[in-house]
Each structure stands twice: as structure tokens, then as C-alpha cells.
Design an enzyme around this catalytic site. Structure first.
Site, mmCIF file in Angstrom:
data_model
loop_
_atom_site.group_PDB
_atom_site.id
_atom_site.type_symbol
_atom_site.label_atom_id
_atom_site.label_comp_id
_atom_site.label_asym_id
_atom_site.label_seq_id
_atom_site.Cartn_x
_atom_site.Cartn_y
_atom_site.Cartn_z
ATOM 1 N N ASP A 79 4.635 -98.813 -21.878
ATOM 2 C CA ASP A 79 4.638 -97.342 -21.804
ATOM 3 C C ASP A 79 6.004 -96.739 -22.173
ATOM 4 O O ASP A 79 6.197 -96.309 -23.309
ATOM 5 C CB ASP A 79 4.193 -96.902 -20.400
ATOM 6 C CG ASP A 79 3.508 -95.549 -20.373
ATOM 7 O OD1 ASP A 79 3.313 -94.976 -21.448
ATOM 8 O OD2 ASP A 79 3.155 -95.085 -19.265
ATOM 9 N N ASP A 80 6.913 -96.668 -21.227
ATOM 10 C CA ASP A 80 8.271 -96.116 -21.449
ATOM 11 C C ASP A 80 9.255 -97.035 -20.729
ATOM 12 O O ASP A 80 9.816 -96.667 -19.688
ATOM 13 C CB ASP A 80 8.362 -94.701 -20.866
ATOM 14 C CG ASP A 80 7.268 -93.788 -21.393
ATOM 15 O OD1 ASP A 80 7.403 -93.287 -22.512
ATOM 16 O OD2 ASP A 80 6.267 -93.613 -20.673
ATOM 17 N N GLU B 48 -5.069 -91.885 -15.466
ATOM 18 C CA GLU B 48 -3.794 -92.324 -14.899
ATOM 19 C C GLU B 48 -3.561 -91.488 -13.633
ATOM 20 O O GLU B 48 -3.661 -91.989 -12.531
ATOM 21 C CB GLU B 48 -2.661 -92.125 -15.914
ATOM 22 C CG GLU B 48 -1.281 -92.556 -15.422
ATOM 23 C CD GLU B 48 -0.165 -92.126 -16.399
ATOM 24 O OE1 GLU B 48 -0.397 -91.267 -17.270
ATOM 25 O OE2 GLU B 48 0.960 -92.648 -16.251
ATOM 26 N N HIS C 101 5.825 -95.459 -26.104
ATOM 27 C CA HIS C 101 6.274 -94.161 -26.646
ATOM 28 C C HIS C 101 7.650 -94.347 -27.273
ATOM 29 O O HIS C 101 8.553 -94.870 -26.616
ATOM 30 C CB HIS C 101 6.333 -93.119 -25.534
ATOM 31 C CG HIS C 101 5.008 -92.857 -24.904
ATOM 32 N ND1 HIS C 101 4.187 -91.826 -25.296
ATOM 33 C CD2 HIS C 101 4.336 -93.527 -23.937
ATOM 34 C CE1 HIS C 101 3.071 -91.849 -24.580
ATOM 35 N NE2 HIS C 101 3.126 -92.881 -23.748
ATOM 36 N N HIS D 41 0.762 -99.801 -26.432
ATOM 37 C CA HIS D 41 1.040 -98.515 -25.777
ATOM 38 C C HIS D 41 2.529 -98.380 -25.452
ATOM 39 O O HIS D 41 3.013 -98.855 -24.421
ATOM 40 C CB HIS D 41 0.196 -98.406 -24.494
ATOM 41 C CG HIS D 41 0.208 -97.042 -23.873
ATOM 42 N ND1 HIS D 41 -0.931 -96.264 -23.740
ATOM 43 C CD2 HIS D 41 1.211 -96.304 -23.331
ATOM 44 C CE1 HIS D 41 -0.619 -95.123 -23.141
ATOM 45 N NE2 HIS D 41 0.679 -95.121 -22.883
ATOM 46 N N HIS E 258 -4.628 -90.695 -23.569
ATOM 47 C CA HIS E 258 -4.198 -90.980 -22.201
ATOM 48 C C HIS E 258 -5.208 -90.350 -21.240
ATOM 49 O O HIS E 258 -5.473 -89.150 -21.318
ATOM 50 C CB HIS E 258 -2.842 -90.347 -21.916
ATOM 51 C CG HIS E 258 -1.665 -91.083 -22.469
ATOM 52 N ND1 HIS E 258 -1.512 -91.326 -23.800
ATOM 53 C CD2 HIS E 258 -0.572 -91.621 -21.854
ATOM 54 C CE1 HIS E 258 -0.364 -91.983 -23.984
ATOM 55 N NE2 HIS E 258 0.223 -92.173 -22.817
#
Ligand SMILES: [Zn+2]
Length: 324
Positions: free
Chosen positions: A266-267, A188, A10, A8, A185
Site C-alpha cells: 500500500d504505502d 477497508e 501508491h 497495490h 479501493h
């Protein structure tokens, strides 16, 4: 550095701030407000994050930009022991759902990824939930058209509060028919009902986050029984305030209840994290040892959207890395 599988991430969200600053300089794009005093991204809560993320991503336009981005991200991931990664990118951002432009972006990412040794990548086109279901259809068509050995999945990110999963069913069916693995997603910022809706309406093999499922133990049982894999991003969740600290994060509880959990970033530059930091923090908070890390990486390899030969190779490397 032990071997890790990261599901996961981005692509634009993994952009090093230095690269974004450099591209903005070259293109004379004003990014006032995007950077903090320490040179990192000036993110805060989720809405603020989305704004900064979209502004930073706006400098990434050409296939060459994406090739540079790919090399930078892969090298950083590899530095943290990642041997296999899947990366989200939306045809709705730089390519604006234009099929030819999207194809050029995919080719640029694939070629750049091929040139970096020691780590393998697959690409998962995603739609942006808050851009709405109609725009998602164009992204799904782009994804279906490029499906193959490199583009292997389909997903949805963006603001979980926008619309219902069922609104996007057409896009998910289109991707599924093209042979793409499905992730979404959910759970969350949305609670258990958001996860239930995603499961019922989109039938994903994996869920991005999914951690709020812990608020409903019947749902936790369902995830465990159906073998749905959670792409958990603990550092991201804590940074964005979904949980106030890692010890309050349900990843260990979910794992003990039989849910298949994996760990990703994630980021990472936006949330000031990386895979090494995530593993160290999990070891600290929950006393996870090599046995647990081997288990979550095996789970990730089994859930990877890749061919069986690649999967077998990954499982072998993980065995060698975590059991010696
Ligand atoms: Zn994400």
C-alpha cells in the site's frame, strides 16, 4: 529472496522519507509536522495519514521529481524480491489533471522504470474519491489518453466514506472503454455494502483491500465465484487499525473460503512495512509456507494488468522461485 508480485502500491505513498526531505530542502518547502522523531512519516489514523500523505506529496511536482521517486521506489521494491509491480498515481495530484503535464509524468516514470533492471512496472492512474466525481472525470480522461503498454489500469483511492461508487461510473466506463483493467479501493473502512456497491456499479476485476467483505459470507461467496481478486495489504490494515493485530486479519479466512487474495504494502514507509516484513508476518501468524506464497503470487500474476507474454514470463519465474 523469492520472487514476488505486488499489485497495490501508491507511487507517492511509497516515497522514502529521505527523498521527500531532500526535495523539500531543495525547493524550500516547509514540511513541519510531516516527520516523526525517528525520521519516518508522522502518520496516525487514516485522516491523519491522508493529511501527511498530501503534504509529503506536495514536494513532488516535476517529471524529474517523479523520475527520482520512481528509481528510489523500484530499488527498494527490488531489494524485497519484487519482480513485477503495479503502481498507482493520480493525475489529480502533481499534474492537476492537465493532459500535457500528466503525459510528461507518465513518460518520466516509464523511462526511469526502464532504467532499473530486475523489476518490471505498470502504471495505474487513479482518481481520489474525496476530490469528487467531476474531478475524477478529468483524471479518467488523462488515463484513457495515455492507455497502452505501460499505463494498463484504472482505479480509485482516497476516502472510502466520500460519495458512492456509482457517482464515479462515468470515469470507470471511460477507462474501461480505453482498454484499462479496473480496480477500486473498497471494503477497508467501508463495510460489505461498500464492496457490493463497488461490484455492482463499477464492475472491477480487482478490489483494493476488500477485506471487510468477511462480515458478510454471501458476499465472500460472490467474490470467490466471480473470481474477483483482492489486493490485500495486511500491514496497512493493522497500522490503520482496521484490525487490531495480524492474527485477527481475515486474509487467511478469505483464502480458505476460495477468495483470490494477493499481498501488497500500500504505502510502505507510511505504515512502517515492506514486502519482506509482510511475508514474514504472514508466515508467523498463519503458518504460510512456500506453497501458499507461490499460490498468492500466481494469483497476482494472473490478475496483473499486463500483456500475456509478460504474464507467462512471470508465472515461469514464480514457479522457479517458489518450488525449488
Ligand atoms: Zn491503497
Amino acid at each position: 529472496m523469492s520472487a514476488k508480485v505486488e499489485l497495490h502500491l501508491h507511487l507517492e505513498g511509497a516515497a522514502p522519507p529521505d527523498l521527500i526531505r531532500q526535495l523539500a530542502g531543495e525547493k524550500k518547502i516547509d514540511l513541519t509536522g510531516v516527520f516523526a522523531e525517528d525520521g519516518g512519516f508522522a502518520t496516525g489514523d487514516f485522516q491523519r495519514f491522508l493529511k501527511v500523505y498530501e503534504a509529503a506529496s506536495s514536494v513532488l511536482t516535476t517529471p524529474e521529481d517523479y523520475a527520482r521517486l520512481t528509481r528510489a521506489v523500484l530499488e527498494r521494491q527490488r531489494d524485497h524480491g519484487v519482480i513485477y509491480g503495479e503502481v498507482f498515481a493520480s493525475p489529480q495530484l502533481a499534474a492537476k489533471n492537465d493532459m500535457a503535464a500528466w503525459r510528461d509524468h507518465v513518460d518520466a516514470v516509464r523511462e526511469a522504470a526502464d532504467g532499473v533492471d530486475g523489476i518490471e512496472w505498470r502504471m495505474i492512474p487513479t482518481c481520489v474519491r474525496h476530490f469528487g466525481p467531476d474531478d475524477a472525470k478529468g483524471a479518467a480522461r488523462c488515463a484513457a489518453e495515455t492507455a497502452g503498454s505501460f499505463v494498463t489500469g484504472w482505479g480509485m483511492g482516497g476516502d472510502e466514506g466520500a460519495g458512492k461508487p456509482g457517482d464515479f461510473a462515468w470515469s470507470f466506463d471511460c477507462a474501461r472503454e480505453a482498454g484499462l483493467g479496473i480496480t477500486v479501493h473498497s471494503g477497508e473502512f467501508g463495510g460489505p455494502q461498500s464492496v457490493r456497491d463497488a461490484l455492482d456499479d463499477l464492475r472491477p476485476a480487482r478490489i483494493g483491500h476488500g477485506v471487510r467483505a468477511i462480515e458478510d459470507l454471501a458476499l465472500v461467496d460472490r467474490l470467490a465465484e466471480d473470481g474477483v481478486v483482492l489486493e490485500v495489504c495486511p500491514g496497512s490494515n493493522v497500522y490503520l487499525g482496521v484490525f487490531d493485530r495480524l492474527r485477527a486479519h481475515p486474509i487467511e479466512d478469505l483464502r480458505r473460503r476460495g477468495v483470490r487474495v494477493t499481498v501488497s504494502t500500500d504505502d510502505p514507509p507510511f505504515f512502517r512495512t515492506n514486502m519482506t516484513a509482510e511475508y514474514e508476518a504472514l508466515h508467523e501468524a498463519f503458518d504460510w509456507d512456500d506453497g501458499v506464497f507461490h499460490e498468492i503470487n500466481r494469483t497476482a500474476a494472473r490478475a496483473a494488468f499486463c500483456d500475456e507474454a509478460t504474464r507467462a514470463g512471470l508465472l515461469k519465474k514464480l514457479e522457479a522461485a517458489w518450488t525449488t
